[in-house]
Design a protein around this motif. Structure first.
Motif, short mmCIF file in Angstrom:
data_model
loop_
_atom_site.label_atom_id
_atom_site.label_comp_id
_atom_site.label_asym_id
_atom_site.label_seq_id
_atom_site.Cartn_x
_atom_site.Cartn_y
_atom_site.Cartn_z
N ALA A 217 0.82 -1.23 0.00
CA ALA A 217 0.00 0.00 0.00
C ALA A 217 0.85 1.27 0.00
O ALA A 217 0.47 2.27 0.62
N ARG A 218 1.98 1.22 -0.68
CA ARG A 218 2.86 2.39 -0.77
C ARG A 218 2.86 2.95 -2.19
O ARG A 218 2.81 2.21 -3.16
N ARG A 219 2.91 4.26 -2.31
CA ARG A 219 2.92 4.88 -3.62
C ARG A 219 4.10 4.37 -4.44
O ARG A 219 5.23 4.42 -4.00
N PHE A 220 3.81 3.90 -5.63
CA PHE A 220 4.91 3.44 -6.48
C PHE A 220 5.38 4.58 -7.36
O PHE A 220 4.59 5.38 -7.85
N PRO A 221 6.71 4.68 -7.54
CA PRO A 221 7.29 5.87 -8.15
C PRO A 221 7.26 5.89 -9.67
O PRO A 221 7.37 6.95 -10.27
N ARG A 222 7.13 4.73 -10.30
CA ARG A 222 7.20 4.67 -11.76
C ARG A 222 5.84 4.38 -12.36
O ARG A 222 5.00 3.73 -11.73
N THR A 223 5.65 4.84 -13.61
CA THR A 223 4.38 4.60 -14.26
C THR A 223 4.27 3.16 -14.72
O THR A 223 5.26 2.43 -14.83
N SER A 224 3.05 2.76 -14.97
CA SER A 224 2.74 1.43 -15.49
C SER A 224 1.69 1.63 -16.58
O SER A 224 0.80 2.46 -16.44
N ASN A 225 1.82 0.89 -17.68
CA ASN A 225 0.81 1.07 -18.72
C ASN A 225 -0.52 0.49 -18.26
O ASN A 225 -0.61 -0.20 -17.24
N ALA A 226 -1.58 0.79 -19.01
CA ALA A 226 -2.93 0.41 -18.58
C ALA A 226 -3.07 -1.09 -18.41
O ALA A 226 -3.66 -1.57 -17.43
N TYR A 227 -2.53 -1.84 -19.35
CA TYR A 227 -2.63 -3.29 -19.24
C TYR A 227 -1.91 -3.78 -18.00
O TYR A 227 -2.41 -4.65 -17.27
N GLY A 228 -0.73 -3.22 -17.74
CA GLY A 228 0.05 -3.62 -16.57
C GLY A 228 -0.68 -3.32 -15.27
O GLY A 228 -0.72 -4.14 -14.36
N THR A 229 -1.27 -2.13 -15.19
CA THR A 229 -2.01 -1.76 -13.98
C THR A 229 -3.19 -2.71 -13.76
O THR A 229 -3.40 -3.22 -12.65
#
Length: 245
Positions: free
Chosen positions: A57-69
């Protein structure tokens, strides 16, 4: 940099899970994603780290594409149930708030995914902070009301749900329970109060709903914010116990 394929994302989830569980080393996991799936090492590291943040439950620093999320949320739910899904959603919500703030943009796709899985997790969405009139409103001649500043962490419905799941909906200060008093219309209604002074929070801060939030009724919430920095919960409790009868 090669495009991140769906196959890479599925593999990154499996390997991130093995790394988190201690079945393989971080280096060996990244090596496999690079050597066997052709994933860029930095991207592989980002997805592995995002998995850890979502579980915790910690903010992740890098983006993830929609499919990955979407894939990560789905698999985390399948593997760990609702509690783990709430953790992952809390991390995603913090990620969205952070990137929208620094980028002055709206992450529409990520918000849509978050909203969909929020329903799956049965998060109780309530408008518990109605618009309040600030004391600077000069149109009021008397009876001015005081604004209670509610920060982004207290408005986060997922963090609120985690807090309520843990502590219940009874005010931790005065023990008021809306459902006991009002019946069905009071069910699940409660404010949450953030214990950490916002001015002391850095950009790297991640909310811990259990340690950082407490359920409080609107009256006690207003009393907590009667000064800056806010009163502590124990201080407001003390006012209740020492008031004249």
């Amino acid at each position: 940099m090669p495009a991140i394929t769906q196959e890479m994302i599925r593999a990154s989830y499996d390997i991130a899970k093995q790394i988190y569980d201690g079945a393989i080393s971080h280096k060996d996991g990244l090596d496999e994603l690079v050597d066997h799936y052709g994933m860029n090492r930095n991207s592989a590291g980002d997805y592995v780290h995002n998995y850890k943040c979502m579980l915790e439950a910690r903010r992740f620093p890098r983006t993830s594409n929609a499919y990955g999320t979407e894939y990560y949320l789905q698999k985390i739910h399948e593997d760990g149930g609702r509690t783990c899904l709430l953790n992952a959603l809390s991390a995603l919500r913090q990620h969205i708030d952070y990137y929208e703030d620094i980028g002055n943009t709206t992450l529409h796709k990520q918000r849509e995914i978050c909203a969909r899985f929020t329903k799956i997790a049965a998060v109780d969405i309530q408008e518990i902070f109605p618009s309040e009139v600030t004391e600077e409103d000069e149109s009021l001649l008397e009876g001015k009301t005081r604004k209670v500043s509610v920060n982004v962490y207290e408005r986060n419905p997922i963090a609120r749900q985690q807090c309520v799941d843990h502590y219940g909906c009874k005010c931790v200060i005065c023990d008021f329970d809306f459902e006991e008093t009002y019946g069905d219309i009071g069910k699940s209604f409660i404010h949450v109060h953030h214990l950490v002074e916002i001015s002391s929070i850095s950009n790297e801060y991640s909310i811990d709903a259990i340690n950082d939030l407490r359920p409080v009724c609107p009256n006690c919430h207003a009393m907590l914010h009667k000064k800056k920095p806010a009163y502590t919960i124990s201080e407001v409790k003390q006012y209740l116990t020492t008031r004249p009868t």
